[in-house]
Design an enzyme around this catalytic site. Sequence first.
Site, mmCIF file in Angstrom:
data_model
loop_
_atom_site.group_PDB
_atom_site.id
_atom_site.type_symbol
_atom_site.label_atom_id
_atom_site.label_comp_id
_atom_site.label_asym_id
_atom_site.label_seq_id
_atom_site.Cartn_x
_atom_site.Cartn_y
_atom_site.Cartn_z
ATOM 1 N N ARG A 1 32.624 -13.067 -20.223
ATOM 2 C CA ARG A 1 32.652 -13.587 -18.862
ATOM 3 C C ARG A 1 34.085 -13.900 -18.464
ATOM 4 O O ARG A 1 34.762 -14.676 -19.134
ATOM 5 C CB ARG A 1 31.779 -14.848 -18.777
ATOM 6 C CG ARG A 1 31.596 -15.340 -17.354
ATOM 7 C CD ARG A 1 30.470 -16.342 -17.255
ATOM 8 N NE ARG A 1 30.754 -17.574 -17.972
ATOM 9 C CZ ARG A 1 30.030 -18.682 -17.833
ATOM 10 N NH1 ARG A 1 28.981 -18.678 -17.053
ATOM 11 N NH2 ARG A 1 30.324 -19.762 -18.506
ATOM 12 N N ASP B 1 27.997 -24.707 -25.927
ATOM 13 C CA ASP B 1 28.213 -23.272 -26.097
ATOM 14 C C ASP B 1 27.486 -22.803 -27.354
ATOM 15 O O ASP B 1 27.854 -23.182 -28.469
ATOM 16 C CB ASP B 1 29.719 -22.986 -26.208
ATOM 17 C CG ASP B 1 30.023 -21.500 -26.248
ATOM 18 O OD1 ASP B 1 29.535 -20.805 -27.183
ATOM 19 O OD2 ASP B 1 30.743 -21.006 -25.359
ATOM 20 N N THR C 1 36.419 -15.302 -12.356
ATOM 21 C CA THR C 1 35.398 -14.790 -11.439
ATOM 22 C C THR C 1 33.976 -15.081 -11.906
ATOM 23 O O THR C 1 33.024 -14.958 -11.134
ATOM 24 C CB THR C 1 35.528 -13.266 -11.289
ATOM 25 O OG1 THR C 1 35.234 -12.652 -12.557
ATOM 26 C CG2 THR C 1 36.931 -12.869 -10.863
ATOM 27 N N ASP D 1 29.691 -21.030 -30.029
ATOM 28 C CA ASP D 1 30.559 -21.942 -30.765
ATOM 29 C C ASP D 1 29.765 -22.778 -31.772
ATOM 30 O O ASP D 1 30.192 -22.994 -32.906
ATOM 31 C CB ASP D 1 31.289 -22.888 -29.801
ATOM 32 C CG ASP D 1 32.450 -22.202 -29.092
ATOM 33 O OD1 ASP D 1 32.905 -21.155 -29.574
ATOM 34 O OD2 ASP D 1 32.889 -22.722 -28.038
#
Length: 210
Positions: free
Chosen positions: A105, A201, A109, A204
Amino acid sequence: MSEHLTVVDHPLVQHKLTLMRDKGTSTAGFRRLLREITQLLAYEITREMPLTTTTIDTPMEEMEAPILAGKKLALVSILRAGNGMLDGVLELIPSARVGFVGLYRDEETLQPVQYYFKAPEGLKDRLVIAVDPMLATGNSSAAAIDLLKEAGANNIRFLCLLAAPEGVARMKEAHPDVPIVTASLDRELNEKGYIMPGLGDAGDRMFGTK
């Protein structure tokens, strides 16, 4: 599967998800729980797989017994976090073919950028299950499904651990023919595109990176 979104509210799924959300859960514990919860979700997402019969000999007699029909299922991991869900499904369906979609990602944006794509052959004849723990904005997931459809897939389901309303809406708009199975529909996305209350996350926490 006809419903666009199925939330699996089984007590074991909900219990394990609570442990995964807890920030005190270790990397090893998170990884183990993800594998276990994925197995339970996979049980739901494969509920309508077609069956045929085969002739076998039990210790007692010959019988016509049910067996999975058609080509082997294709399991597609949306990298990198999707890899944590592969083992759970493969323990249930060890003969599944495995593919990978690499998308990251763009932080500015929030749009997905493709860097890798490798899928099993004959997707048009297979049930394809795409896996990614988090359905957040839905942009990466929708882009991954685009790639799978371009490769011939026409019977696709999406398996995730958590979904945000925004991601579900984005997927329904882009791919209304792709049912979603998840353990929870969470409240919302925050301004950075993370699911709230979520679990942080997933990549992670699974791989011990920051």
